[in-house]
Design a protein around this motif. Structure first.
Motif, PDB file in Angstrom:
ATOM      1  N   LYS A  51      46.301  48.172  33.350  1.00  0.00           N
ATOM      2  CA  LYS A  51      45.492  47.949  34.551  1.00  0.00           C
ATOM      3  C   LYS A  51      45.544  49.212  35.413  1.00  0.00           C
ATOM      4  CE  LYS A  51      44.684  44.612  38.195  1.00  0.00           C
ATOM      5  NZ  LYS A  51      45.101  43.396  38.837  1.00  0.00           N
ATOM      6  N   GLU A  54      44.303  50.542  41.898  1.00  0.00           N
ATOM      7  CA  GLU A  54      43.141  50.261  42.737  1.00  0.00           C
ATOM      8  C   GLU A  54      43.010  51.216  43.914  1.00  0.00           C
ATOM      9  OE1 GLU A  54      43.018  46.106  43.709  1.00  0.00           O
ATOM     10  OE2 GLU A  54      43.072  45.513  41.611  1.00  0.00           O
ATOM     11  N   GLN A  64      34.922  48.850  43.295  1.00  0.00           N
ATOM     12  CA  GLN A  64      35.072  47.820  42.268  1.00  0.00           C
ATOM     13  C   GLN A  64      34.316  48.187  40.995  1.00  0.00           C
ATOM     14  OE1 GLN A  64      37.166  45.173  42.618  1.00  0.00           O
ATOM     15  NE2 GLN A  64      36.799  44.838  40.456  1.00  0.00           N
ATOM     16  N   LEU A  67      36.355  50.599  39.068  1.00  0.00           N
ATOM     17  CA  LEU A  67      37.499  49.909  38.455  1.00  0.00           C
ATOM     18  C   LEU A  67      37.063  49.133  37.222  1.00  0.00           C
ATOM     19  CD1 LEU A  67      39.354  48.542  41.605  1.00  0.00           C
ATOM     20  CD2 LEU A  67      40.149  50.332  40.059  1.00  0.00           C
ATOM     21  N   ARG A  71      38.350  49.687  33.432  1.00  0.00           N
ATOM     22  CA  ARG A  71      39.014  48.618  32.669  1.00  0.00           C
ATOM     23  C   ARG A  71      38.373  48.441  31.296  1.00  0.00           C
ATOM     24  NH1 ARG A  71      39.227  45.485  37.977  1.00  0.00           N
ATOM     25  NH2 ARG A  71      41.308  45.981  38.730  1.00  0.00           N
TER      26      ARG A  71
END
Length: 144
Positions: A51, A54, A64, A67, A71
């Motif tokens: 992960k 952030e 987001q 991210l 991912r």
């Protein structure tokens, strides 16, 4: 002939039953989150992708969308569970297993099957889809 039970006897029996249930619950091993994940079959490996952070080291919150893209592109994961046939083929793996449970592994971008779980995703890889092992996944990730 039927006997009539008294309320006091019923209460006593209920307390005894509750004690037996409590004792049984104490002896039963507690189920962990790992136990709730699917168990890989055959030569499959259950991997949790790394992960990404952030926020940056400077405290900037990463968007987001960025991210989510990171991912999906993550090619590093932590081996959670292994199937019972992983690396058992001596012809295919003459030097032994390529990885073990609790190892960080590198795999191809589109390797394995993705499964969404609460809080992220897991992947089910075949044992031959592992490209290598590493000590720290942050060593090879691109800086954001």
């Amino acid at each position: 002939m039927m006997t009539k039970s008294h309320a006091l006897e019923d209460k006593y029996n209920a307390e005894q039953d509750a004690k037996k249930i409590a004792e049984h619950e104490e002896t039963k091993p507690q189920e962990t989150n790992l136990d709730k994940l699917p168990t890989p079959t055959g030569w499959r490996i259950l991997v949790m992708p790394f992960k990404v952070k952030e926020t940056t080291e400077g405290g900037i919150i990463i968007a987001q969308e960025t991210l989510d893209r990171a991912r999906v592109a993550t090619q590093v994961g932590y081996v959670l569970k292994m199937g019972d046939l992983c690396y058992k083929d001596k012809e295919k793996y003459p030097t032994g297993p390529w990885c073990a449970e609790k190892d960080w592994v590198i795999f191809a971008r589109y390797a394995g099957s993705r499964m969404e779980i609460d809080g992220g995703e897991i992947r089910m890889l075949n044992d031959d889809e592992v490209l290598g092992t590493i000590d720290n996944p942050e060593d090879i990730l691109h800086a954001m």
